[in-house]
Design a protein around this motif. Structure first.
Motif, PDB file in Angstrom:
ATOM      1  N   UNK A   1      -0.456   0.943   9.160  1.00 23.90           N
ATOM      2  CA  UNK A   1      -1.640   1.182   9.986  1.00 23.90           C
ATOM      3  C   UNK A   1      -2.940   0.872   9.252  1.00 23.90           C
ATOM      4  N   UNK A   2      -2.977   1.152   7.939  1.00 24.87           N
ATOM      5  CA  UNK A   2      -4.214   0.957   7.176  1.00 24.87           C
ATOM      6  C   UNK A   2      -4.240  -0.353   6.392  1.00 24.87           C
ATOM      7  N   UNK A   3      -3.317  -1.243   6.650  1.00 25.79           N
ATOM      8  CA  UNK A   3      -3.311  -2.540   5.993  1.00 25.79           C
ATOM      9  C   UNK A   3      -4.484  -3.392   6.462  1.00 25.79           C
ATOM     10  N   UNK A   4      -4.839  -4.368   5.649  1.00 21.38           N
ATOM     11  CA  UNK A   4      -5.861  -5.319   6.086  1.00 21.38           C
ATOM     12  C   UNK A   4      -5.382  -6.097   7.311  1.00 21.38           C
ATOM     13  N   UNK A   5      -4.055  -6.233   7.448  1.00 18.76           N
ATOM     14  CA  UNK A   5      -3.449  -6.807   8.645  1.00 18.76           C
ATOM     15  C   UNK A   5      -2.469  -5.783   9.206  1.00 18.76           C
TER      16      UNK A   5
ATOM     17  N   UNK B   1       0.851  -1.183   0.000  1.00 18.85           N
ATOM     18  CA  UNK B   1       0.000   0.000   0.000  1.00 18.85           C
ATOM     19  C   UNK B   1       0.889   1.236   0.000  1.00 18.85           C
ATOM     20  N   UNK B   2       0.634   2.177  -0.924  1.00 17.01           N
ATOM     21  CA  UNK B   2       1.384   3.430  -0.980  1.00 17.01           C
ATOM     22  C   UNK B   2       0.496   4.488  -1.618  1.00 17.01           C
ATOM     23  N   UNK B   3      -0.427   5.004  -0.844  1.00 16.48           N
ATOM     24  CA  UNK B   3      -1.402   5.968  -1.362  1.00 16.48           C
ATOM     25  C   UNK B   3      -1.001   7.413  -1.109  1.00 16.48           C
ATOM     26  N   UNK B   4      -0.040   7.634  -0.224  1.00 17.11           N
ATOM     27  CA  UNK B   4       0.431   8.983   0.082  1.00 17.11           C
ATOM     28  C   UNK B   4       1.648   9.300  -0.791  1.00 17.11           C
ATOM     29  N   UNK B   5       1.552  10.369  -1.568  1.00 21.53           N
ATOM     30  CA  UNK B   5       2.604  10.674  -2.539  1.00 21.53           C
ATOM     31  C   UNK B   5       3.200  12.070  -2.363  1.00 21.53           C
ATOM     32  N   UNK B   6       2.802  12.793  -1.307  1.00 21.32           N
ATOM     33  CA  UNK B   6       3.332  14.129  -1.058  1.00 21.32           C
ATOM     34  C   UNK B   6       4.106  14.142   0.256  1.00 21.32           C
ATOM     35  N   UNK B   7       5.186  14.921   0.303  1.00 21.67           N
ATOM     36  CA  UNK B   7       6.015  15.018   1.496  1.00 21.67           C
ATOM     37  C   UNK B   7       5.160  15.355   2.722  1.00 21.67           C
ATOM     38  N   UNK B   8       5.442  14.666   3.816  1.00 25.29           N
ATOM     39  CA  UNK B   8       4.808  14.855   5.125  1.00 25.29           C
ATOM     40  C   UNK B   8       3.354  14.400   5.184  1.00 25.29           C
ATOM     41  N   UNK B   9       2.891  13.655   4.183  1.00 28.51           N
ATOM     42  CA  UNK B   9       1.604  12.993   4.331  1.00 28.51           C
ATOM     43  C   UNK B   9       1.753  11.782   5.255  1.00 28.51           C
ATOM     44  N   UNK B  10       0.634  11.140   5.563  1.00 31.09           N
ATOM     45  CA  UNK B  10       0.609  10.109   6.602  1.00 31.09           C
ATOM     46  C   UNK B  10       1.107   8.760   6.050  1.00 31.09           C
ATOM     47  N   UNK B  11       2.403   8.685   5.778  1.00 29.67           N
ATOM     48  CA  UNK B  11       2.954   7.489   5.118  1.00 29.67           C
ATOM     49  C   UNK B  11       2.892   6.255   6.010  1.00 29.67           C
ATOM     50  N   UNK B  12       2.789   6.438   7.334  1.00 32.13           N
ATOM     51  CA  UNK B  12       2.698   5.292   8.240  1.00 32.13           C
ATOM     52  C   UNK B  12       1.413   4.502   8.039  1.00 32.13           C
ATOM     53  N   UNK B  13       0.442   5.081   7.320  1.00 24.56           N
ATOM     54  CA  UNK B  13      -0.769   4.343   6.984  1.00 24.56           C
ATOM     55  C   UNK B  13      -0.505   3.310   5.881  1.00 24.56           C
ATOM     56  N   UNK B  14       0.545   3.533   5.114  1.00 26.17           N
ATOM     57  CA  UNK B  14       0.892   2.692   3.963  1.00 26.17           C
ATOM     58  C   UNK B  14       1.856   1.578   4.374  1.00 26.17           C
TER      59      UNK B  14
ATOM     60  N   UNK C   1       8.688   5.761  -1.602  1.00 24.37           N
ATOM     61  CA  UNK C   1       9.681   6.748  -1.200  1.00 24.37           C
ATOM     62  C   UNK C   1       9.157   8.061  -0.677  1.00 24.37           C
ATOM     63  N   UNK C   2       7.857   8.215  -0.501  1.00 16.76           N
ATOM     64  CA  UNK C   2       7.319   9.435   0.094  1.00 16.76           C
ATOM     65  C   UNK C   2       7.794   9.537   1.536  1.00 16.76           C
ATOM     66  N   UNK C   3       8.259  10.722   1.923  1.00 14.38           N
ATOM     67  CA  UNK C   3       8.884  10.901   3.234  1.00 14.38           C
ATOM     68  C   UNK C   3       8.052  11.774   4.157  1.00 14.38           C
ATOM     69  N   UNK C   4       8.001  11.371   5.415  1.00 17.07           N
ATOM     70  CA  UNK C   4       7.511  12.192   6.515  1.00 17.07           C
ATOM     71  C   UNK C   4       8.665  12.324   7.495  1.00 17.07           C
ATOM     72  N   UNK C   5       8.950  13.544   7.946  1.00 20.22           N
ATOM     73  CA  UNK C   5      10.058  13.738   8.870  1.00 20.22           C
ATOM     74  C   UNK C   5       9.697  14.661  10.002  1.00 20.22           C
TER      75      UNK C   5
ATOM     76  N   UNK D   1      -2.085   0.490  -4.581  1.00 22.91           N
ATOM     77  CA  UNK D   1      -3.017  -0.161  -3.663  1.00 22.91           C
ATOM     78  C   UNK D   1      -3.162  -1.593  -4.169  1.00 22.91           C
ATOM     79  N   UNK D   2      -2.320  -2.451  -3.654  1.00 23.44           N
ATOM     80  CA  UNK D   2      -2.192  -3.814  -4.175  1.00 23.44           C
ATOM     81  C   UNK D   2      -2.570  -4.807  -3.078  1.00 23.44           C
TER      82      UNK D   2
END
Length: 215
Positions: A183-187, A72-85, A108-112, A143-144
């Motif tokens: 965090x947003x994975x099915x598991x 899962x990698x739906x966040x593509x902008x810097x500082x978006x909630x990548x931990x959901x992916x 490779x989207x980064x949150x720092x 979203x695979x």
């Protein structure tokens, strides 16, 4: 507490070429597993995750290798909630009073962020744009529901550590931890390199960082 050392990248490796650095990390550097499940009763799933690292004095280079059930990698902008992916993370403390978090999804989207007793903020997008990444899955979004293998190589220059402008990686030590979450994975899952002893999922606990030496 776990400990590891990151070697200095030899002059023969072009550090401007992340593909060359990624190959060096994969073939010449020690591999470390992210294999602790701190909350096994609630979140038992443990994807296969490992990392290797090195430095050139001016930057740290990390390669993460992952095999998981869902990508899962739906966040593509810097500082978006990548931990959901599908997310790998590197938290580092270069003193005893503060730490930085760098989180990357599979494209490779980064949150720092930076954290100490008085401040808790996300690093500016212009600063984080100095971090470069090479993702085996490309730029996304993804979203695979069926998972598989992927890897991510990142270059984090010392200048991103904005509250520690004099820090150089070569010859220094730090405390750090490495994570994988989704965090947003099915598991949903939360795994760490160094073990965390806390009642609920929380990676922002520098007291559980391991030791990293930059040779």
């Amino acid at each position: 507490m776990r400990e590891l050392s990151f070697v200095k990248i030899p002059a023969g490796v072009d550090t401007a070429d992340l593909k060359a650095v990624s190959e060096f990390l994969s073939q010449k550097c020690d591999t470390h597993k992210v294999d602790n499940t701190p909350w096994p009763e609630q979140f038992p799933y443990k994807p296969e995750v490992s990392f290797s690292g090195a430095h050139d004095g001016k930057a740290v280079y990390l390669r993460f290798d992952v095999n998981e059930q869902q990508i899962l990698a739906t966040n593509t902008e810097i500082n978006q909630e990548v931990y959901q992916d599908s997310c790998v993370e590197f938290f580092i403390a270069v003193d005893d009073e503060s730490y930085y978090n760098f989180e990357f999804n599979a494209v490779g989207t980064c949150l720092g962020g930076f954290h100490d007793a008085e401040r808790d903020y996300r690093l500016h997008e212009d600063l984080l744009s100095g971090i470069t990444t090479l993702a085996s899955l490309g730029e996304g979004p993804i979203d695979k529901p069926v998972g598989g293998e992927w890897n991510l190589t990142v270059r984090i220059p010392s200048g991103v550590l904005e509250q520690h402008s004099g820090f150089a990686f070569g010859g220094n030590g730090a405390r750090a931890n490495f994570y994988k979450c989704g965090d947003n994975h099915k598991t949903p899952h939360f795994v760490s390199w160094n073990m965390i002893e806390f009642e609920k999922p929380n990676f922002h606990l520098p007291e559980f960082f391991g030791k990293v030496t930059f040779e």
